[in-house]
Write an enzyme that holds these catalytic residues in place. Structure first.
Site, PDB file in Angstrom:
ATOM      1  N   ASP A 239       0.916  -1.153   0.023  1.00 33.48           N
ATOM      2  CA  ASP A 239      -0.091  -0.042  -0.027  1.00 33.48           C
ATOM      3  C   ASP A 239       0.643   1.372   0.169  1.00 33.48           C
ATOM      4  O   ASP A 239       1.946   1.197   0.359  1.00 33.48           O
ATOM      5  CB  ASP A 239      -0.904   0.057   1.182  1.00 33.48           C
ATOM      6  CG  ASP A 239      -0.154  -0.230   2.410  1.00 33.48           C
ATOM      7  OD1 ASP A 239       0.565  -0.751   2.686  1.00 33.48           O
ATOM      8  OD2 ASP A 239      -0.596   0.553   3.517  1.00 33.48           O
TER       9      ASP A 239
ATOM     10  N   GLU B  65      -0.310  -2.020   4.965  1.00 32.13           N
ATOM     11  CA  GLU B  65       0.451  -1.867   6.157  1.00 32.13           C
ATOM     12  C   GLU B  65       0.294  -0.599   7.017  1.00 32.13           C
ATOM     13  O   GLU B  65       0.469  -0.476   8.230  1.00 32.13           O
ATOM     14  CB  GLU B  65       1.793  -2.175   5.790  1.00 32.13           C
ATOM     15  CG  GLU B  65       2.927  -2.370   6.934  1.00 32.13           C
ATOM     16  CD  GLU B  65       3.210  -1.183   7.530  1.00 32.13           C
ATOM     17  OE1 GLU B  65       3.602  -0.981   8.650  1.00 32.13           O
ATOM     18  OE2 GLU B  65       3.368  -0.002   6.716  1.00 32.13           O
ATOM     19  N   GLU B  66       0.217   0.511   6.206  1.00 26.03           N
ATOM     20  CA  GLU B  66      -0.057   2.030   6.660  1.00 26.03           C
ATOM     21  C   GLU B  66      -1.257   2.053   7.759  1.00 26.03           C
ATOM     22  O   GLU B  66      -1.393   3.184   8.167  1.00 26.03           O
ATOM     23  CB  GLU B  66       0.236   2.954   5.565  1.00 26.03           C
ATOM     24  CG  GLU B  66       1.472   2.739   4.869  1.00 26.03           C
ATOM     25  CD  GLU B  66       2.594   3.029   5.719  1.00 26.03           C
ATOM     26  OE1 GLU B  66       2.700   3.577   6.756  1.00 26.03           O
ATOM     27  OE2 GLU B  66       3.681   3.245   5.060  1.00 26.03           O
TER      28      GLU B  66
ATOM     29  N   ARG C  86      18.850  -7.372  13.334  1.00 27.42           N
ATOM     30  CA  ARG C  86      19.108  -7.811  14.876  1.00 27.42           C
ATOM     31  C   ARG C  86      18.178  -8.873  15.342  1.00 27.42           C
ATOM     32  O   ARG C  86      17.028  -8.983  14.758  1.00 27.42           O
ATOM     33  CB  ARG C  86      19.152  -6.282  15.799  1.00 27.42           C
ATOM     34  CG  ARG C  86      17.618  -6.105  16.033  1.00 27.42           C
ATOM     35  CD  ARG C  86      17.481  -4.658  16.700  1.00 27.42           C
ATOM     36  NE  ARG C  86      18.444  -4.565  17.857  1.00 27.42           N
ATOM     37  CZ  ARG C  86      18.048  -4.948  18.948  1.00 27.42           C
ATOM     38  NH1 ARG C  86      16.803  -5.698  19.318  1.00 27.42           N
ATOM     39  NH2 ARG C  86      18.637  -4.962  20.128  1.00 27.42           N
TER      40      ARG C  86
ATOM     41  N   HIS D   3       7.893   8.786   4.119  1.00 30.16           N
ATOM     42  CA  HIS D   3       6.591   9.375   4.354  1.00 30.16           C
ATOM     43  C   HIS D   3       6.709  10.966   4.103  1.00 30.16           C
ATOM     44  O   HIS D   3       5.934  11.746   4.302  1.00 30.16           O
ATOM     45  CB  HIS D   3       5.918   9.331   5.730  1.00 30.16           C
ATOM     46  CG  HIS D   3       5.512   7.810   6.266  1.00 30.16           C
ATOM     47  ND1 HIS D   3       4.820   7.702   7.282  1.00 30.16           N
ATOM     48  CD2 HIS D   3       5.960   6.755   5.553  1.00 30.16           C
ATOM     49  CE1 HIS D   3       4.374   6.443   7.244  1.00 30.16           C
ATOM     50  NE2 HIS D   3       5.473   5.638   6.370  1.00 30.16           N
TER      51      HIS D   3
HETATM   52 NI    NI Z   1       6.543   1.204   5.213  1.00 29.00          NI
END
Ligand code: NI
Length: 406
Positions: free
Chosen positions: A93, A151-152, A191, A378
């Site tokens: 997205d 996802e956002e 990590r 963003h």
């Molecule tokens: Ni992202």
């Protein structure tokens, strides 16, 4: 930051790398095509159609319309060996941002933009699917490629899990990446443990009593109460939490009042909480409620508080993180290389997959200030160095070969 971009001619390229590097122009073409057609969460129809058309063209088994626009592709290796299943996850997205880049492939959708690099994630996952479908003899077991919407926000991982994407066949481990402009091109941030933070949110309304600005004794000043709450919330991190644990409490919005001589009867605020440790799940909500209730009570104000959890922390399994690290070390040949203690307070709904199966989410460095490709995620001018795309494919392909072979 000083860094060197890997020179493809300076290293003895293996056959795998050579073939993946040859995909570069297609990876770029796919990514740019997607970049021109950004779509918000659960609206990724053009994106899903494009992915499905490629999978059909390459005769890869796949299911569409999972959790609205999600797709799962399944590729089986033909090499003798294990029956293990590795999943690779890519989000699809875009964001509600007006693109300000003057590039031929700029967004054609007004007010929407791939400003986080998810167009690149889809291109990398497609490149991986294509490569694996052409080299089924090179791996054992099964690879599931999960193209995930939203996802956002509001979050596509959870509904995809609920739709059963981690079963039939059961997924043993999962990997995913984020192109990352906080790291230079040619690096990988990986990590074990928490890579990204939990995301929780709150909304609070202070209900006081309005009145004349010159007669405060007749009122309950919601502005004063709210400002004390804003201050006191900062003591959760500064004075309550173990100083060795990291967390953020941010009040992002505060609205009250209409004029200089009126005491406002209500004040509204909203904010976000971030932390890494899963065991702190109930901590911040409880502390915030205690502070809001205590301050309101001391002033005779009332309140309404909503608190909700968006995403849990993104926590990597140590063995799969080690797999990604060992694979990345072979691929990333620069003075910077693998960045071991990379962490961010940003959140990710990959976290839900990692709650279900062991796995590893990692950052693929994609910033290149020399090409003016270093704006933050963003941002209306976000863009990344597309040289990172084949690196992503190679890491996934080598994870497949290595994980499924053992
Ligand atoms: Ni992202």
């Amino acid at each position: 930051m000083v860094f060197t971009v890997p020179n493809p001619n300076s290293v003895n390229l293996s056959q795998v790398r050579l073939e993946i590097r040859n995909l570069q122009s297609q990876l770029v073409a796919w990514r740019r095509k997607l970049h021109q057609k950004p779509e918000l969460g659960f609206q990724e129809r053009i994106t899903a159609d494009f992915i499905a058309s490629k999978l059909r063209e390459w005769q890869i088994d796949h299911q569409t319309n999972i959790a609205e626009t999600g797709i799962v592709a399944t590729i089986k290796g033909s090499k003798e060996g294990s029956n293990k299943v590795l999943a690779i996850r890519a989000d699809m997205d875009a964001l509600p941002i007006q693109e300000e880049n003057e590039v031929p492939y700029r967004s054609q959708h007004d007010g929407k933009m791939h400003a986080c690099g998810h167009d690149g994630h889809v291109a990398i996952a497609l490149g991986t699917a294509y490569y694996l479908s052409q080299h089924q003899q090179a791996f054992t077991g099964t690879v599931k490629i999960i193209f995930q919407p939203a996802e956002e926000g509001p979050g596509g991982a959870k509904p995809m899990i609920e739709a059963g994407v981690l079963h039939n066949p059961d997924v043993d481990a999962i990997v995913g990446l984020h192109l990352w402009n906080n790291l230079p091109l040619g690096t990988v941030g990986v990590r074990e443990g928490a890579l990204m933070a939990a995301v929780e949110c709150f909304r609070c309304t202070i209900l006081g009593k309005g009145g004349h600005g010159a007669m405060p004794d007749q009122t309950i000043d919601s502005v004063l109460v709210a400002s004390q709450i804003v201050n006191a919330l900062q003591t959760i991190v500064a004075r309550n939490l173990n100083p060795l644990d990291s967390a953020v409490v941010t009040v992002g919005e505060l609205h009250a009042g209409t004029a200089h001589n009126i005491i406002a009867d209500t004040a509204r605020m909203s904010g976000t909480v971030r932390y890494f440790k899963p065991e702190l799940e109930n901590y911040f909500g409880n502390r915030i409620e205690a502070i809001v209730a205590g301050i309101c009570q001391s002033h005779g104000a009332k309140y309404e508080l909503d608190y909700w959890r968006l995403y849990p922390p993104t926590v990597n399994d140590s063995a799969i993180a080690e797999l990604v690290r060992s694979v990345a070390t072979q691929i990333v040949e620069t003075p910077v290389g693998v960045v071991p203690e990379c962490q961010t307070m940003g959140g990710e709904d990959m976290a839900f997959f990692l709650q279900q199966v062991p796995g590893c989410y990692f950052f693929l460095g994609a910033a290149n200030p020399e090409k003016d490709l270093a704006y933050p995620h963003h941002h209306p001018r976000f863009d990344f160095d597309e040289t990172a795309l084949p690196m992503g494919v190679e890491i996934f392909v080598r994870c497949v070969e290595k994980f499924l072979d053992n």
